[in-house]
Write an enzyme that holds these catalytic residues in place. Structure first.
Site, mmCIF file in Angstrom:
data_model
loop_
_atom_site.group_PDB
_atom_site.id
_atom_site.type_symbol
_atom_site.label_atom_id
_atom_site.label_comp_id
_atom_site.label_asym_id
_atom_site.label_seq_id
_atom_site.Cartn_x
_atom_site.Cartn_y
_atom_site.Cartn_z
ATOM 1 N N ILE B 114 0.832 -1.189 0.000
ATOM 2 C CA ILE B 114 0.000 0.000 0.000
ATOM 3 C C ILE B 114 0.875 1.249 0.000
ATOM 4 C CG2 ILE B 114 -1.835 1.256 1.217
ATOM 5 C CD1 ILE B 114 -2.291 -1.489 2.694
ATOM 6 N N CYS B 115 0.474 2.211 -0.754
ATOM 7 C CA CYS B 115 1.156 3.512 -0.696
ATOM 8 C C CYS B 115 0.259 4.475 0.050
ATOM 9 C CB CYS B 115 1.470 4.026 -2.093
ATOM 10 S SG CYS B 115 2.225 5.668 -2.088
ATOM 11 N N LEU B 116 0.548 4.689 1.312
ATOM 12 C CA LEU B 116 -0.276 5.597 2.110
ATOM 13 C C LEU B 116 0.669 6.341 3.038
ATOM 14 C CD1 LEU B 116 -3.135 6.518 2.955
ATOM 15 C CD2 LEU B 116 -3.136 4.675 4.627
#
Lengths: 896, 178
Positions: B114-116
Site C-alpha cells: 500500500i502507498c499511504l
C-alpha cells in the site's frame, strides 16, 4: 580343621552315614580302637583318624606291634571315660555347681578311676602331641560336637520357640550355659592339667587349650543355632527391660515432667521405683553376660543391642518430648542430660559386660571408662544424635506447632538447633511441604484458615530461620495455592479493615472468617519501614552482613520475612488485583456505614505507605466523597429548607428527612444500578435535592441510585408500631401496601407489586420475605401477601420459626444487595465484551473451533478469560440459537 | 504474473515482524500491552465496516484486519482482508500493512503493498490500528492518483468507471476460506 565346624564336619559325617545309616545322628563315636579292624572298609573312620595321627610320628626303634596294642588299650580307657551320654544335659545344673555337684547331679560324670586317669595322662602327657593337637582332645571335641548337635541344639531350639513368658530368654541361655559347663569340665579337670610336660609352660599351654576349645565350641553354638531367632528374642527382651531402665513411659502424658527438670546423677530415678530399675538393669546385664559366655555374643549381640538402643532413643524422644512446646525450651538440655546419665550409662555398662567376659578369657585389662576422651566424644556423638531425633520429631509435629502458634514457641527453638545443615533443612522443608499440601491445601480448609496458618508460618519461621530461605521454599506452594482461591483477596482485605480494638480485647484474634490479625499487623507494620531492603547488599558499612545461605534458591530474594502484610500483598503478581478488591470492600463499607471513618482513613494511610499514593488515588477520592457529602448535604438541605417540616410548598406536612451521599462515579467500583419507582414523597424530595445540588455545583448532575441506601421505616399497625432500618427497595415494597383504597387489611400480589414499582421480581420477593419474617406481612395465598394488622396468638406461636426465617432473610438480603457488584455480575457483563471479541475474531480469522476460540480469548483478553470451555460453549450455543452464529463441522462461523 | 506477485510478500513480512528477541525483550512487553489496549478499544467501539484481530498462537504482533468497501464506491459490498505486522518499536514505527485480498486500486500494487503516507513518513504514535483501518477504508473511495502504484488503475479511475468496476470485480476474490 575342627574350628570350621559345619562345613568340614559334614563331609566325613555324610560319608560315614552312607555306610552306617542308622548311626548318623544318635549313634555315638566309636570308643574302641579295635573297631578299626571292623571298619577297614571305611576310608576314614573316626578312630582311625586319631590313630593315624598318632602313628605317623612313630619312632622306628620301638616294637611297633606291642606299642600299638598298649596304645589301643589306653585310648579305649580314656575315651570310654570321656564319652558323653546319649541324653540331654540335665537342666538342673545351676550357677554354683561345683565339681562335686556335677558329679553327683550329673549321673553320667563318673569319678575317674586311677586307671582312667593314667590312661588320659599317658595320652596327653606325651610331649610330642601335647597341646591343642593332642589326639584325645581332638577326639573329645568331636564328641562334644556330636553331643551338641544331637541333644543340646534341639533342646535349646525348643526353648527358643516355646511360648514366650517372662524371662524365657534366660531358660534358653541357661540351657546353653549348662551344656557348656559340662563340656568344659573334662577339659579343665582331666585333660588340660596333665597335658603339658614342661611346668613352666604348663599354665600357658592350659590356657591355650581352654581358649581353643572354647572358641571351637562357641563357633559351633553360633553357627548351628538360628541366628535371626536369637537376635529377635534378644532384642525383644532388651527392648522391654531397657525401656524401663531408660524411663520411657508409653502411656500418654504420664511422663512426669517436673521430676526431670533438675535431673542429675543423684536424683536420676526419682520418678520411678529405683529398685525396679536396678532390677531390670541387672537383668539386662545378666542376659548380655550370659549371651557372651555361651558364644552368642560378639558382633551379633552388640549389633542387636545397638539396634535396640537406637530404637529406644527415638522412642524416648517421641514419648517424652512430643508436644512439649513451652518456651524457653529446656528440652534439648534435658535430653542431653538424659543421654549422658541414663542412655550412655546403660550402654557402657552393657558393653563393659560383654568386654569383661572377653577380657577374662583373653587376660587383658582395659575398660571403656579408662579412656576419658573416648567417653566424652562418644557421649557427644550420642547427644548430637538425640538432638537430631528431637529435630525429626519436631519436624513431624511442625504443622501442629504452626497451628498452635505462638503457644508452641519452644518447639521452634528446638528446631533451631536441628536445622543447622543443608540435609536437615531439606528434610524440614520437604516433609513440612508435604504436610501442608496434605492437610491444608485442600478444599476443606477455608481461605481464612489457610491465611491464618500462613501468618503463623511467617512468624514462626522468622524465629527459626531469620534469613527466610526455609520460608521462601515452604511458602511457594502455599502462595501458589492461595493465588488460585477466589476469595483470597477478599479475606485479606476484610482482614485489613477489621476492628483492631475488639481483637485486642478478646485476645483471641481468630474469628472464623475475618483475619483480624492482619489489621493488628498493619498497624504494627509502620515500625519496620524506613530501611530500604533493596540496598542491603550494597551497604558497605553493614558489619553484620552475611552471604545468602548456601541452600538459597537462584531467585531467592532477601525479604523482610517477618513482614506479614508484605507477604500477603505480594501474593499476587500485580497490586491491581489487591487494590481493586480493596476499593470494592471500601466502597461497600463507606456506603453502609454512618459512623466515623477514622479507621478507614488510617488503614488507607497505612496502605499508601506500601502501595504509593497514586495507586490508591481512587480510594482516596471515595473517602473524600463520603466526607464531602456530609458537608454538601447540609448545604443543600439549608438551601432547600428541607430541615423544616411543614414548609413544603404544597402544604404536605410529612416531608421525609433525606440525606444523600454524592459519589464521583468514575472513581467508584461498579455499583448496582437497579431502578424502581420510589414513593412519590421521596421522589419529590429528591427533585428538590437535585435542584439544590445543581445550584450549588453548576454543570454537574445528580444521578440517583435507587437501590442503594438506608431507610428508617416506621410502620403504624393496628396493635403495634414497628421501626426498622431497611434497604430502600424493602421500604418501597412495604410502602406499596399503604393506601386507603381496597379491602382492609391491604393485600397485594407479586405481579401487582412488580408492575407498580417497576422493580425486578427478585428484589420484590426478597423484600416480601423480609417483611414476612418481620411479621408484618403474611402470604395469604401463593404470591399474594396481606398486612398483618393485628397479631393473633397463632402468629405469636410462630415466633420462633419466624425468627429463624428472619435471620435467613437478613443474610439473603445482605448478599443480594451488597452495594458493590459481585464478581459474578461483573463477569456476566464481561460476556458482552467477550462477544465483541468473538465477533472480531471470527470476522478476521474466519470460522474457528471452540478450543481455538477459547485459546484466542485467553491470550487476547486483557486480564484473562475467566470462563471455561463449557461455559463458553453454552454461550456460543445461545448465540447459535439467536441466529448470530452458525455451527458446522465443529467450527463456529459468523452469520453476516 | 499477478498471482506470483501476490504470494511473494507474505514470508517477507513475517520476517520483518519478528525482530531479534534478545535486543528488544522489554520492548515487546510494552508493545504487547499497547496492542492489547488497542484491541480492547477496537472491540468496545465496534466501528462499522472495519475490524481487526490478532492472529493465533500467542503472538500479538501479527493481526488480521477486515474492511468492507464503503458505499457509493467501486468497492461497495466487497470485503478486504489485511495483514498487520507490528514492529517491536511500535507505536514509534508504523506497522506493515498489506492487502491479502487481491485488490485493484491505484495506491495498491499487485502484491498488496500500500502507498499511504501515514503508513510511511507521516506515521505518528497517536495513530492506531483503528485509525489505520479507517484511513484505508477512506482510501478505497478517495485514492491518491497523483502517486499511483498501479498506473492503469489511476488512469481508469476517472476515465472509464465501467471498465474500472469490471477490473475491480475481476480482481476481487474472497480469501476467507483459505
Amino acid at each position: 580343621m575342627m574350628a570350621n565346624m559345619p562345613s568340614s564336619s559334614t563331609r566325613p559325617k555324610r560319608a560315614f552315614s552312607s555306610v552306617f545309616p542308622t548311626a548318623s545322628r544318635s549313634g555315638k563315636l566309636s570308643t574302641q580302637a579295635s573297631t578299626v579292624k571292623v571298619t577297614q572298609l571305611v576310608p576314614e573312620s573316626p578312630s582311625s583318624r586319631y590313630h593315624s595321627a598318632f602313628q605317623t610320628p612313630k619312632s622306628p626303634a620301638f616294637d611297633a606291634a606291642k606299642d600299638q596294642i598298649q596304645w589301643d588299650h589306653t585310648w579305649q580307657a580314656a575315651t570310654t571315660f570321656l564319652a558323653l551320654p546319649q541324653a540331654p544335659i540335665d537342666s538342673k545344673f545351676s550357677e554354683g555347681s561345683s565339681r562335686h555337684n556335677l558329679r553327683s547331679g550329673g549321673h553320667w560324670i563318673k569319678n575317674p578311676s586311677s586307671k582312667d586317669m593314667r590312661a588320659m595322662a599317658s595320652l596327653t602327657h606325651d610331649a610330642r602331641f601335647s597341646g591343642v593337637t593332642s589326639p584325645l582332645i581332638l577326639w573329645y571335641m568331636d564328641e562334644v560336637r556330636r553331643h551338641f548337635l544331637a541333644w543340646t541344639k534341639p533342646e535349646a531350639t525348643k526353648t527358643l520357640h516355646r511360648d514366650r513368658h517372662n524371662g524365657w530368654i534366660f531358660d534358653f541361655l541357661r540351657t546353653l550355659q549348662n551344656a557348656q559347663k559340662v563340656y568344659l569340665y573334662p577339659i579343665f579337670h582331666f585333660l588340660a592339667p596333665v597335658s603339658a610336660a614342661d611346668p613352666d609352660n604348663l599354665q600357658a599351654k592350659n590356657l591355650q587349650i581352654q581358649s581353643r576349645f572354647r572358641r571351637d565350641l562357641h563357633a559351633l553354638v553360633s553357627y548351628s543355632l538360628p541366628q535371626s531367632d536369637i537376635a529377635e528374642a534378644l532384642s525383644t527382651h532388651i527392648f522391654a527391660e531397657a525401656s524401663v531402665v531408660l524411663g520411657i513411659d508409653w502411656s500418654e502424658g504420664a511422663f512426669d515432667d517436673d521430676s526431670l527438670d533438675d535431673i542429675g546423677p543423684e536424683n536420676l530415678r526419682t520418678s520411678e521405683d529405683p529398685s525396679q530399675i536396678i532390677h531390670y538393669r541387672d537383668s539386662i546385664l545378666t542376659v548380655m553376660q550370659m549371651t557372651e559366655e555361651v558364644g552368642l555374643g560378639g558382633h551379633n549381640a552388640q549389633r542387636v543391642f545397638a539396634e535396640v538402643m537406637d530404637l529406644l532413643m527415638t522412642d524416648y524422644v517421641n514419648c517424652a518430648y512430643a508436644r512439649k512446646w513451652e518456651s524457653p525450651s529446656s528440652v534439648p538440655a534435658r535430653l542431653r542430660t538424659w543421654i549422658e546419665h541414663r542412655f550412655a550409662k546403660l550402654i557402657l555398662e552393657a558393653l563393659e559386660c560383654l568386654r569383661k567376659t572377653e577380657t577374662s578369657m583373653r587376660g587383658d585389662t582395659g575398660s571403656f571408662y579408662d579412656n576419658a576422651d573416648f567417653m566424652t566424644s562418644t557421649i557427644d556423638k550420642w547427644q548430637e544424635m538425640g538432638i537430631e531425633r528431637l529435630g525429626r520429631l519436631r519436624v513431624d509435629e511442625l504443622f501442629s506447632v504452626i497451628v498452635e502458634w505462638d503457644a508452641s514457641l519452644g518447639a521452634v527453638e528446638d528446631l533451631k538447633q536441628y536445622v543447622t545443615n543443608p540435609i536437615t533443612r531439606l528434610h524440614l522443608t520437604s516433609s513440612f511441604s508435604k504436610a501442608i499440601s496434605q492437610r491444608l491445601l485442600q478444599p476443606g480448609a477455608s481461605t481464612a484458615e489457610i491465611l491464618q496458618i500462613y501468618i503463623s508460618l511467617i512468624r514462626a519461621f522468622a524465629i527459626l530461620d531469620p534469613k527466610g530461605v526455609l520460608l521462601d521454599r515452604i511458602a511457594r506452594p502455599l502462595r501458589r495455592y492461595l493465588r488460585d482461591r477466589d476469595d483470597t483477596v477478599k479475606v485479606i482485605v476484610s482482614g485489613l479493615l477489621a476492628d483492631v480494638e475488639t481483637a485486642d480485647e478478646e485476645h483471641s484474634p481468630m474469628t472464623p472468617e475475618v483475619l483480624v490479625e492482619l489489621a493488628v499487623e498493619l498497624s504494627r507494620a509502620i515500625e519496620l519501614t524506613g530501611h530500604d531492603e533493596n540496598d542491603a547488599d550494597f551497604d558497605w558499612d553493614d558489619m553484620d552482613w552475611v552471604p545468602d545461605p548456601v541452600d538459597a534458591g537462584p531467585d531467592y530474594k532477601k525479604i523482610k520475612s517477618s513482614d506479614v502484610i508484605g507477604s500477603m500483598i505480594s501474593l499476587f503478581d500485580s497490586k491491581d488485583v489487591f487494590i481493586k478488591e480493596f476499593q470494592n470492600v471500601m466502597g461497600e463499607r463507606l456506603l453502609k456505614r454512618e459512623l466515623d471513618l477514622d479507621k478507614e482513613v488510617r488503614v488507607l494511610e497505612l496502605l499508601k505507605l506500601r502501595f504509593g499514593e497514586s495507586s490508591l488515588q481512587s480510594c482516596e477520592v471515595m473517602l473524600r466523597d463520603v466526607l464531602d457529602s456530609k458537608r454538601v448535604d447540609s448545604a443543600i438541605r439549608r438551601e432547600q429548607q428541607l430541615d423544616q417540616p411543614g414548609s413544603d410548598s404544597e402544604g404536605n406536612v410529612e416531608v421525609p428527612e433525606m440525606h444523600a451521599k454524592i459519589l464521583s462515579r468514575l472513581f467508584w467500583p461498579a455499583l448496582h444500578e437497579d431502578t424502581f419507582s420510589v414513593p412519590n414523597e421521596i421522589a419529590r424530595v429528591r427533585q428538590r435535592y437535585e435542584q439544590g445540588f445543581e445550584t450549588l455545583k453548576q454543570s454537574r448532575k445528580l444521578t440517583w441510585l435507587d437501590a442503594l441506601g438506608q431507610v428508617t421505616v416506621e410502620l403504624d399497625l393496628d396493635d403495634r408500631v414497628i421501626t426498622d432500618d431497611v434497604q430502600t427497595w424493602q421500604a418501597s415494597v412495604i410502602y406499596a401496601f399503604q393506601g386507603s383504597d381496597g379491602p382492609n387489611p391491604q393485600t397485594r400480589t407479586v405481579a401487582q407489586l412488580i408492575e407498580r414499582l417497576e422493580m425486578e421480581e427478585a428484589l420484590v420477593r426478597n423484600a416480601l420475605t423480609y417483611w414476612v419474617a418481620k411479621m408484618v406481612l403474611r402470604e395469604s395465598e401463593k404470591d399474594t401477601f396481606t398486612v398483618i394488622e393485628t397479631l393473633s396468638p397463632d402468629d405469636a406461636g410462630e415466633d420462633q420459626a419466624q425468627a429463624a426465617m428472619a435471620a435467613a432473610a437478613e443474610a439473603e438480603s445482605n448478599a443480594a444487595m451488597s452495594s458493590v457488584k459481585s464478581a459474578e455480575d461483573v463477569a456476566m457483563e464481561k460476556m458482552k465484551v467477550f462477544w465483541q471479541f468473538i465477533v472480531g475474531m471470527l470476522t478476521n480469522q474466519g470460522a474457528m473451533p471452540l478450543p481455538r476460540i477459547v485459546m484466542m480469548l485467553r491470550f487476547a483478553m486483557p486480564g484473562g478469560f475467566p470462563f471455561g470451555d463449557e461455559e463458553l460453549k453454552d454461550f456460543l450455543g445461545r448465540m447459535v440459537e439467536e441466529g448470530k452464529l452458525d455451527l458446522s463441522g465443529g467450527n463456529y462461523r459468523l452469520i453476516a | 504474473m499477478e498471482d506470483i506477485q501476490n504470494t511473494a510478500p507474505r514470508p517477507q513480512n513475517m520476517a520483518e515482524s519478528k525482530p531479534a528477541p534478545a535486543t528488544c525483550k522489554a520492548d515487546i512487553q510494552s508493545v504487547t500491552k499497547r496492542l492489547q489496549t488497542e484491541l480492547m478499544q477496537l472491540m468496545m467501539s465496534s466501528t462499522p465496516g472495519v475490524s481487526a484481530f490478532p492472529d493465533a498462537d500467542g503472538n500479538l504482533l501479527a493481526w488480521t484486519g477486515t474492511i468492507t468497501g464503503p458505499a457509493d464506491t467501486y468497492y461497495e459490498g466487497l470485503t478486504f482482508k489485511l495483514s498487520f505486522a507490528f514492529p517491536a518499536t511500535y507505536p514509534y514505527n508504523p506497522p506493515t500493512v498489506i492487502f491479502k485480498t487481491p485488490i485493484y486500486h491505484p495506491n495498491v500494487d499487485f502484491s498488496g503493498r500500500i502507498c499511504l503516507d501515514i503508513l510511511k513518513d507521516k506515521w505518528s504514535a497517536v495513530y492506531n490500528v483503528q485509525s489505520v483501518l479507517l484511513s484505508l477504508q477512506s482510501l478505497l473511495g478517495e485514492p491518491n492518483n497523483a502517486s499511483p502504484l498501479n498506473g492503469q488503475a489511476a488512469e481508469l479511475w476517472d476515465k472509464d468507471p465501467a471498465e474500472y468496476k469490471r477490473l475491480v470485480l475481476a480482481r476481487h476474490r474472497d480469501i476467507d476460506e483459505e
